[in-house]
Design an enzyme around this catalytic site. Structure first.
Site, short mmCIF file in Angstrom:
data_model
loop_
_atom_site.label_atom_id
_atom_site.label_comp_id
_atom_site.label_asym_id
_atom_site.label_seq_id
_atom_site.Cartn_x
_atom_site.Cartn_y
_atom_site.Cartn_z
N HIS A 141 0.88 -1.18 0.00
CA HIS A 141 0.00 0.00 0.00
C HIS A 141 0.92 1.23 0.00
CE1 HIS A 141 -3.55 2.24 0.24
NE2 HIS A 141 -4.04 1.88 1.41
N GLN A 144 -0.26 4.85 0.93
CA GLN A 144 -0.48 4.96 2.38
C GLN A 144 0.83 5.25 3.10
OE1 GLN A 144 -3.70 4.34 4.05
NE2 GLN A 144 -2.54 5.44 5.58
N ASP A 236 -2.92 -1.97 12.18
CA ASP A 236 -3.88 -2.08 11.07
C ASP A 236 -4.81 -3.24 11.39
OD1 ASP A 236 -5.16 -1.89 8.60
OD2 ASP A 236 -3.59 -2.96 7.50
N ARG A 304 -3.36 11.53 2.78
CA ARG A 304 -3.45 10.73 1.55
C ARG A 304 -3.70 11.66 0.36
NH1 ARG A 304 -5.18 5.47 1.76
NH2 ARG A 304 -4.75 5.49 -0.48
N1 CP Z 1 -6.50 3.45 4.19
C1 CP Z 1 -7.19 3.18 3.08
O1 CP Z 1 -6.61 2.84 2.03
O2 CP Z 1 -8.53 3.33 3.19
P1 CP Z 1 -9.62 2.84 2.14
O3 CP Z 1 -9.57 1.33 2.13
O4 CP Z 1 -10.93 3.37 2.64
O5 CP Z 1 -9.27 3.38 0.79
N1 NVA Z 2 -4.54 -4.16 5.32
C1 NVA Z 2 -5.80 -3.57 4.97
C2 NVA Z 2 -5.62 -2.13 4.60
C3 NVA Z 2 -6.88 -1.39 4.29
C4 NVA Z 2 -6.64 0.02 3.86
C5 NVA Z 2 -6.43 -4.34 3.83
O1 NVA Z 2 -5.72 -4.72 2.90
O2 NVA Z 2 -7.65 -4.56 3.86
#
Ligand code: CP
Ligand code: NVA
Length: 318
Positions: A141, A144, A236, A304
């Protein structure tokens, strides 16, 4: 001389992809962070920089923050976006990733994709001649991580002599955080159950980068060791998107890794609490921690927007 070199580094980002934190060098990440600060401080100066540019936003998983910040972000830079959900393209089933790439490169200027397999994201980027940005895969990600490290710098000015701590599941968010901490020479402890450690390839890569930058990226199964004297404590969800069938088992496995008053008491008294959101209150974090004054979760969410504007600007500009 130094300035000129930095400028050249930034210029080189044009036309590139951002699929992994590892796609950008330390200097390139720093330049994006500087630009993020300027865009956040002076948004009006950037109102037309991507005039007429169109981003396709492919979502194969749900989203609040990523969808909103990319949609609003490109608009604030003078461009526009188009949402493509599985109901529209059914990537890889209705049509191959290759064919989707070959169509979209003729119609839009950039693609953001949120999907499952990182290989899908890589394949799209390999076949499309336009920039592709990873809006979350099972592996990483990276947007993020950029916003998160920007948030830490906003609060602590410098990353030097900080101990960052990530506690919970060794997932996509942990992977990107490990890479960005390694690139920026920071100390990061990752505390996860042995059964859910970060991918070995990611630990190896972060360790290799750290050897060059002076960073320390340490995995431990002991949440207390990760938490001890931390300046930042990050967690998370225990169950990422796509893992819903494992939710009950995961709640049991991760219970000792809950960020609660007890665990947080091992961190520095003024430690920041961070979470990429969405949060599952009462699971990975308790209300008293996420709602405390030193919780910066909503600043992370806002950042973000600013960080992705910086990324889109650098990759898509003429
Ligand atoms: N943190 C994040 O990526 O949030 P969303 O899944 O809502 O996009
Ligand atoms: N680790 C989580 C992050 C969400 C923004 C997922 O992949 O669902």
């Amino acid at each position: 001389m130094k300035r000129t070199r930095k400028k050249m580094m930034v210029k080189k980002l044009r036309g590139r992809d951002y699929l992994s934190v590892d796609d950008f060098s330390t200097e390139e990440i720093k330049s994006i962070l500087r630009l993020t600060a300027d865009i956040k401080a002076h948004p009006k100066r950037y109102r037309k920089v991507l005039d007429g540019k169109m981003m396709a936003l492919i979502f194969e998983k749900p989203s609040l923050r990523t969808r909103t910040t990319f949609t609003v972000g490109i608009k604030q830079l003078g461009g526009d976006s188009l949402l493509l959900t599985p109901a529209d393209i059914n990537l890889g089933k209705r049509e191959s990733v290759f064919d989707v790439a070959k169509n979209l490169e003729r119609m839009v200027d950039g693609i953001m994709i949120r999907t499952f397999g990182h290989d899908i994201c890589e394949s799209l980027a390999a076949h499309a001649s336009i920039p592709v940005i990873n809006g979350l895969t099972d592996l990483e990600h990276p947007c993020q991580a950029m916003a998160d490290i920007f948030t830490v710098i906003e609060h602590r000015k410098s990353l030097k002599r900080l101990k960052l701590s990530y506690i919970g599941d060794g997932n996509n968010v942990a992977h990107s955080l490990m890479l960005i901490a390694a690139k920026l020479g920071t100390t990061l402890f990752v505390g996860t159950p042995e059964s859910h450690k970060p991918a070995q390839s990611m630990l190896d890569r972060a360790t290799a980068i750290a050897a060059d930058t002076g960073a320390t990226v340490t995995w431990t199964a002991d949440p207390m060791e990760a938490a001890r004297d931390a300046d930042v404590m990050y967690t998370d969800t225990w169950t990422s998107m796509g893992q819903e069938a494992e939710a009950d088992a995961r709640r049991k496995t991760f219970a000792p890794y809950q960020v609660n008053r007890d665990l947080f008491s091992h961190a520095k008294p003024d430690a920041l609490f961070m979470h990429c959101l969405p949060a599952h209150r009462g699971e990975e974090v308790t209300d008293e921690i996420i709602d405390a004054p030193n919780s910066v979760v909503f600043q992370q969410a806002e950042n973000r927007l600013h960080a992705q504007k910086a990324i889109m600007y650098e990759l898509l500009r003429d």
